[in-house]
Design a protein around this motif. Structure first.
Motif, PDB file in Angstrom:
ATOM      1  N   ILE A 213       0.857  -1.197   0.000  1.00 56.75           N
ATOM      2  CA  ILE A 213       0.000   0.000   0.000  1.00 56.75           C
ATOM      3  C   ILE A 213       0.891   1.244   0.000  1.00 56.75           C
ATOM      4  O   ILE A 213       1.056   1.886  -1.016  1.00 56.75           O
ATOM      5  N   ASP A 214       1.527   1.552   1.135  1.00 56.32           N
ATOM      6  CA  ASP A 214       2.321   2.786   1.156  1.00 56.32           C
ATOM      7  C   ASP A 214       3.715   2.613   0.562  1.00 56.32           C
ATOM      8  O   ASP A 214       4.300   3.568   0.065  1.00 56.32           O
ATOM      9  N   GLY A 215       4.272   1.388   0.646  1.00 53.14           N
ATOM     10  CA  GLY A 215       5.612   1.150   0.097  1.00 53.14           C
ATOM     11  C   GLY A 215       6.712   1.772   0.936  1.00 53.14           C
ATOM     12  O   GLY A 215       7.860   1.847   0.494  1.00 53.14           O
ATOM     13  N   GLY A 217       6.997   1.105   4.584  1.00 57.32           N
ATOM     14  CA  GLY A 217       7.190   0.458   5.889  1.00 57.32           C
ATOM     15  C   GLY A 217       6.204   0.869   6.965  1.00 57.32           C
ATOM     16  O   GLY A 217       6.428   0.592   8.140  1.00 57.32           O
ATOM     17  N   MET A 218       5.107   1.533   6.599  1.00 58.19           N
ATOM     18  CA  MET A 218       4.205   2.026   7.648  1.00 58.19           C
ATOM     19  C   MET A 218       2.888   1.251   7.778  1.00 58.19           C
ATOM     20  O   MET A 218       2.325   1.179   8.851  1.00 58.19           O
ATOM     21  N   CYS A 219       2.408   0.660   6.671  1.00 60.47           N
ATOM     22  CA  CYS A 219       1.060   0.059   6.736  1.00 60.47           C
ATOM     23  C   CYS A 219       1.082  -1.425   7.120  1.00 60.47           C
ATOM     24  O   CYS A 219       0.084  -1.957   7.594  1.00 60.47           O
ATOM     25  N   GLY A 220       2.179  -2.104   6.899  1.00 67.85           N
ATOM     26  CA  GLY A 220       2.290  -3.522   7.257  1.00 67.85           C
ATOM     27  C   GLY A 220       1.694  -4.469   6.223  1.00 67.85           C
ATOM     28  O   GLY A 220       1.744  -5.688   6.405  1.00 67.85           O
ATOM     29  N   CYS A 222       2.730  -5.443   3.403  1.00 70.83           N
ATOM     30  CA  CYS A 222       3.667  -6.270   2.623  1.00 70.83           C
ATOM     31  C   CYS A 222       4.474  -7.219   3.499  1.00 70.83           C
ATOM     32  O   CYS A 222       5.535  -7.665   3.078  1.00 70.83           O
ATOM     33  N   CYS A 234       8.747  -3.976   1.364  1.00 74.00           N
ATOM     34  CA  CYS A 234       8.989  -2.661   0.748  1.00 74.00           C
ATOM     35  C   CYS A 234      10.233  -1.969   1.284  1.00 74.00           C
ATOM     36  O   CYS A 234      10.882  -1.237   0.552  1.00 74.00           O
TER      37      CYS A 234
HETATM   38  S1  FES Z   1       3.705  -1.570   1.771  1.00 75.85           S
HETATM   39 FE1  FES Z   1       3.178  -0.769   3.706  1.00 75.85          FE
HETATM   40  S2  FES Z   1       4.670  -1.593   5.014  1.00 75.85           S
HETATM   41 FE2  FES Z   1       5.306  -2.242   3.052  1.00 75.85          FE
END
Ligand code: FES
Ligand SMILES: Cc1cc2nc3c(=O)[nH]c(=O)nc-3n(C[C@H](O)[C@H](O)[C@H](O)COP(=O)(O)OP(=O)(O)OC[C@H]3O[C@@H](n4cnc5c(N)ncnc54)[C@H](O)[C@@H]3O)c2cc1C
Length: 275
Positions: A213-215, A217-220, A222, A234
């Motif tokens: 999603i965010d790429g 490291g914040m949304c989790g 991946c 990511c």
């Molecule tokens: S895409 Fe969100 S933590 Fe990696």
């Protein structure tokens, strides 16, 4: 806005796009990716960088049309522009002198593996390339890979060109003294490559591309299991030790949004912008 400078058809549903993106091009290295968005309501999709031209201020990405957003990107033309292109994201690939490196690219990912293969060759490695795809019509970047690699092998799932399936890899890595294997492609292919090299203890890195999603490291979204730890593809990847990856968990997680993805594509084909 990020203009499409060139669009080249590589296969019936695979295109290579070159975007004007000076700041991204100035920093991008093999193994990194970008996240693009095609319009204000659009989904963010990650694509791996397949080439960079720092002088022209451009980056290239190859995109396989598999769902709504990739089909929408495929419908754009040279001269069109997109509002968002974020990157370079992820860690650069490990590029150093390893010795003999086997670079395996499956499907559309033969384009970004070429970017790595080129850098690995320039770093003094003997590079053996393998390009694979479902059928001969889906093979991409053969010319580029044959120019860059010292040796090139081709494989298709149905045997329509080159070796049938990936079993030949066992013979290849037994005959050659391979110091490192680098693979990009569908998860099942990555798993097959890692399973093949594991008994011979050949260091093998695979690029993991779980849902993102965010790429940053914040949304989790991946998260991937590697060596019993939970890592974020990511920011900790995209390259991971293929012998440590929990591929079954990754395959299961990739199926999470199958229904929503199918619905989104149908709506887009019917002329709706979003669901
Ligand atoms: S895409 Fe969100 S933590 Fe990696
Ligand atoms: C870091 C990263 C780099 C990527 N690099 C490339 C690239 O260089 N070129 C390219 O064509 N694609 C790449 N992908 C995959 C690409 O991002 C997805 O195909 C895209 O997001 C699909 O969006 P969609 O709306 O068209 O399809 P969706 O509706 O989201 O998905 C359609 C179908 O594709 C499958 N799918 C979606 N994402 C993935 C994935 N990551 N792995 C396996 N199957 C998937 C879904 O399960 C579904 O069956 C990358 C993905 C990641 C995470």
């Amino acid at each position: 806005m990020y203009k499409i400078e060139t669009k080249r058809k590589l296969a019936p549903t695979i295109n290579l796009f070159t975007f004007s993106a000076e700041e991204v091009a100035a920093k991008a290295k093999p193994g990194q990716f970008v996240i693009i968005r095609l319009d204000e309501d659009g989904e963010r999709i990650p694509l791996t960088i397949a080439n960079v031209d720092k002088e022209q201020g451009t980056i290239s990405v190859a995109c396989h049309e598999v769902g709504k957003t990739t089909a929408q990107l495929g419908s754009l033309k040279e001269g069109d522009a997109i509002p968002n292109l974020l990157g370079p994201l992820g860690k650069p690939a490990a590029i150093e002198k390893f010795g003999t490196v086997l670079c395996v690219g499956g499907g559309v990912m033969a384009a970004p593996i070429h970017f790595k293969a080129k850098a690995l060759r320039e770093a003094g490695n003997y590079v053996i390339g393998v390009v694979g795809a479902a059928t001969k019509d889906h093979l991409v970047f053969l010319e580029e890979m044959s120019k860059t690699c010292n040796e090139l092998y081709i494989a298709t799932d149905d045997g329509s060109e080159g070796y049938k399936g990936i079993d030949f890899l066992k013979d290849l890595i037994t005959k050659k003294k391979i110091d490192r294997v680098v693979a990009e492609g569908p998860v099942l292919m990555l798993k097959a490559v890692a399973d093949t090299t594991h008994p011979l203890k050949i260091p093998t890195v695979v690029d993991l591309i779980p849902t993102m999603i965010d790429g940053m490291g914040m949304c989790g979204a991946c998260r991937v299991g590697v060596g019993g730890k939970m890592l974020f593809a990511c920011v900790d990847g995209l390259e991971f030790d293929g012998h440590q990856v929990d591929f079954d968990e990754l395959l299961a997680r990739l199926k999470t949004y199958t229904l929503q993805e199918k619905v989104a594509k149908v709506f887009w084909e019917e002329g709706e912008k979003t669901i």
